[in-house]
Design an enzyme around this catalytic site. Structure first.
Site, PDB file in Angstrom:
ATOM      1  N   GLY A  73       0.830  -1.200   0.000  1.00  0.00           N
ATOM      2  CA  GLY A  73       0.000   0.000   0.000  1.00  0.00           C
ATOM      3  C   GLY A  73       0.865   1.252   0.000  1.00  0.00           C
ATOM      4  N   ASN A 153      -7.055   5.120   9.119  1.00  0.00           N
ATOM      5  CA  ASN A 153      -6.595   3.904   9.789  1.00  0.00           C
ATOM      6  C   ASN A 153      -6.548   4.022  11.308  1.00  0.00           C
ATOM      7  OD1 ASN A 153      -4.534   5.706   8.599  1.00  0.00           O
ATOM      8  ND2 ASN A 153      -3.111   4.539   9.849  1.00  0.00           N
ATOM      9  N   GLN A 181      -7.649   1.079   3.931  1.00  0.00           N
ATOM     10  CA  GLN A 181      -8.475   0.626   5.054  1.00  0.00           C
ATOM     11  C   GLN A 181      -9.909   0.311   4.635  1.00  0.00           C
ATOM     12  OE1 GLN A 181      -7.899  -0.219   8.158  1.00  0.00           O
ATOM     13  NE2 GLN A 181      -5.745   0.342   8.165  1.00  0.00           N
ATOM     14  N   SER A 201      -4.142  -2.460  -0.417  1.00  0.00           N
ATOM     15  CA  SER A 201      -3.110  -3.341   0.137  1.00  0.00           C
ATOM     16  C   SER A 201      -3.752  -4.640   0.617  1.00  0.00           C
ATOM     17  CB  SER A 201      -2.398  -2.653   1.301  1.00  0.00           C
ATOM     18  OG  SER A 201      -1.489  -3.553   1.895  1.00  0.00           O
ATOM     19  N   ALA A 202      -3.214  -5.770   0.157  1.00  0.00           N
ATOM     20  CA  ALA A 202      -3.869  -7.064   0.392  1.00  0.00           C
ATOM     21  C   ALA A 202      -3.904  -7.479   1.861  1.00  0.00           C
ATOM     22  CB  ALA A 202      -3.162  -8.152  -0.435  1.00  0.00           C
ATOM     23  N   THR A 239      10.043  -9.070 -11.956  1.00  0.00           N
ATOM     24  CA  THR A 239       9.420 -10.352 -12.274  1.00  0.00           C
ATOM     25  C   THR A 239       8.153 -10.484 -11.434  1.00  0.00           C
ATOM     26  OG1 THR A 239      11.586 -11.265 -12.733  1.00  0.00           O
ATOM     27  CG2 THR A 239       9.814 -12.851 -12.312  1.00  0.00           C
ATOM     28  N   CYS A 328       3.098   2.757  12.612  1.00  0.00           N
ATOM     29  CA  CYS A 328       4.366   3.415  12.285  1.00  0.00           C
ATOM     30  C   CYS A 328       4.785   4.325  13.420  1.00  0.00           C
ATOM     31  CB  CYS A 328       4.234   4.260  11.027  1.00  0.00           C
ATOM     32  SG  CYS A 328       3.385   3.411   9.720  1.00  0.00           S
TER      33      CYS A 328
HETATM   34  C1  LIG Z   1      -1.611   0.026   6.214  1.00  0.00           C
HETATM   35  C2  LIG Z   1      -1.887   1.263   5.460  1.00  0.00           C
HETATM   36  C3  LIG Z   1      -1.045   1.672   4.413  1.00  0.00           C
HETATM   37  C4  LIG Z   1       0.226   0.943   4.075  1.00  0.00           C
HETATM   38  O1  LIG Z   1       0.006  -0.306   3.500  1.00  0.00           O
HETATM   39  P1  LIG Z   1       1.237  -1.350   3.438  1.00  0.00           P
HETATM   40  O2  LIG Z   1       0.783  -2.414   2.523  1.00  0.00           O
HETATM   41  O3  LIG Z   1       1.428  -1.817   4.846  1.00  0.00           O
HETATM   42  O4  LIG Z   1       2.414  -0.600   2.932  1.00  0.00           O
HETATM   43  C5  LIG Z   1      -1.373   2.802   3.708  1.00  0.00           C
HETATM   44  N1  LIG Z   1      -2.479   3.496   4.003  1.00  0.00           N
HETATM   45  C6  LIG Z   1      -3.322   3.146   4.988  1.00  0.00           C
HETATM   46  C7  LIG Z   1      -4.545   3.958   5.238  1.00  0.00           C
HETATM   47  C8  LIG Z   1      -3.043   2.026   5.759  1.00  0.00           C
HETATM   48  O5  LIG Z   1      -3.866   1.686   6.751  1.00  0.00           O
END
Ligand SMILES: *Cc1c(COP(=O)(O)O)cnc(C)c1O
Length: 389
Positions: A73, A153, A181, A201-202, A239, A328
């Site tokens: 993400g 988040n 989120q 983000s998965a 890749t 973070c």
């Molecule tokens: C977790 C998060 C991200 C970062 O995603 P990652 O895959 O961990 O790098 C970015 N934006 C929001 C709002 C998030 O909650």
């Protein structure tokens, strides 16, 4: 309790066993280079990538050639901000975002400020909402991009993205949203939202870590993220991580197929936590909106007179995984930028606790947290020199 009570799903979620099953073939037999057409194990992987891209596009309401896979993400967010800034710098140097974005957005914007860009960080109201009128008022003839997150988040605020996207469009400005989120917790259709770029983000919805995507609407220019080979239509070389892509697609399909029931369940658990905490702990302040406009799985409270970190340590001793503010930021002693932006004074912004559930969370787990949390808060307050109650 041996299995931890996991209440940190806004940070990351468990990998669904069904998702792991979908990934497994690409971690074992189908190891070929998806870009090679000269042998079968490569061709199979290549076909899988095309098919996966189509499945993901259907889920987000967009076209397959508008999906660009990334390794997170954060990567998708960075690419959206820096890639658009670079591609449109001849048109203007102004970007509009909010003061409560994820650090992937904020730090990318701060980087651009060192390279001649102007960034407006819009304020939010007491519940974390961006006012679309503030967005419109901030637009100048130099504005090239607006980036506002779909849902926050830390405190779960859902932003009026469709409304802001309309404003952006009316002014000929591009619109990005960090929907990391939102996916898995509400319906996310990039076309319906009317945005030009959208990050996913998965691992936030039971997919694998290290796998994300950026939706880039056809017709938008964007600078290449990783220079190298021709993967992702020449814009992001590497890749292909076919297993990761398969995991993202499977997790997204499951999340959307089960969305109605899972949102209902998460909302019920969320409300049980909120009501239970308010009933048993005095001077507890819910951060973010109460029901409407709040992510179905997020709970965030500030407890006057005590530090969030101390609560986390004591919850950990009881087998409960939670967090204070953003992942973070934990580890640092800075108060959360989100809590400061909604107007909390420094001393209260330090004392926040985020509990975030998933569809796998049980009522028993919620009740366990409601049983162990009040005595923890009471004990910490008794030890606090600020507390007189
Ligand atoms: C977790 C998060 C991200 C970062 O995603 P990652 O895959 O961990 O790098 C970015 N934006 C929001 C709002 C998030 O909650």
């Amino acid at each position: 309790m041996n299995k931890p009570v996991y209440m940190d799903n806004n940070a990351t979620t468990s990998l669904s066993p069904r998702v792991l099953d979908a990934m497994m073939p690409y971690l074992t037999e189908i190891y070929g280079n998806a870009s090679s057409k000269f042998y079968n194990v490569g061709r199979i992987a290549g076909h899988a990538v095309s098919e996966i891209r189509e499945r993901v596009a259907v889920q987000l309401g967009v076209k397959p050639n508008e999906i660009y896979f990334t390794a997170s993400g954060c990567e998708a967010d960075n690419w959206a901000i820096k890639g658009i800034a670079d591609a449109y710098k001849a048109k203007g140097n102004h970007i509009i975002t909010s003061s409560i974005e994820h650090h992937a957005i904020l730090s990318a914007c701060e980087f651009l400020e060192k390279h001649g860009f102007d960034v407006t960080y819009l304020p939010v109201d007491g519940e974390g909402r961006v006012n679309p009128q503030d967005v419109e008022a901030a637009i100048t003839d130099k504005t090239i991009l607006i980036s506002i997150m779909t849902a926050n988040n830390e405190i779960g605020t859902i932003e009026p993205i469709a409304e802001i996207a309309k404003i952006a469009k009316a002014h000929g400005v591009l619109m990005h949203t960090d929907a990391v989120q939102a996916v898995g917790h509400m319906r996310v259709n990039a076309a319906e939202l009317g945005v030009d770029l959208l990050s996913v983000s998965a691992h936030k919805f039971h997919g694998p870590k290290g796998m994300g995507l950026l939706y880039i609407r056809n017709g938008i220019r964007i600078s290449n993220l990783i220079h190298g080979g021709g993967q992702e239509r020449g814009k992001r070389a590497a890749t292909e991580n076919v297993a990761g892509m398969a995991g993202l697609a499977e997790a997204l399909e499951i999340a959307n197929a089960e969305l109605n029931e899972s949102v209902e369940k998460m909302t019920r658990l969320r409300n049980r936590l909120i009501d239970g905490i308010e009933k048993t702990i005095p001077d507890a302040r819910l951060n973010g909106p109460r029901d409407d406009g709040r992510l179905c799985n997020n709970v965030n409270f500030s407890f006057k007179y005590i530090e969030g970190e101390s609560i986390l340590m004591m919850l950990d001793m009881k087998g409960v995984c939670a967090s204070s503010g953003s992942a973070c930021a934990s580890g640092s002693l800075d108060p959360s930028h989100v809590l400061l932006a909604i107007g909390l004074p420094h001393e209260i912004a330090h004392g926040s606790l985020r509990l975030s559930v998933s569809a796998e969370t049980t009522e028993e787990e919620v009740d366990y947290v409601l049983e162990v949390l009040p005595p923890i808060v009471e004990r910490l307050r008794q030890m606090s020199p600020l507390y007189e109650g």
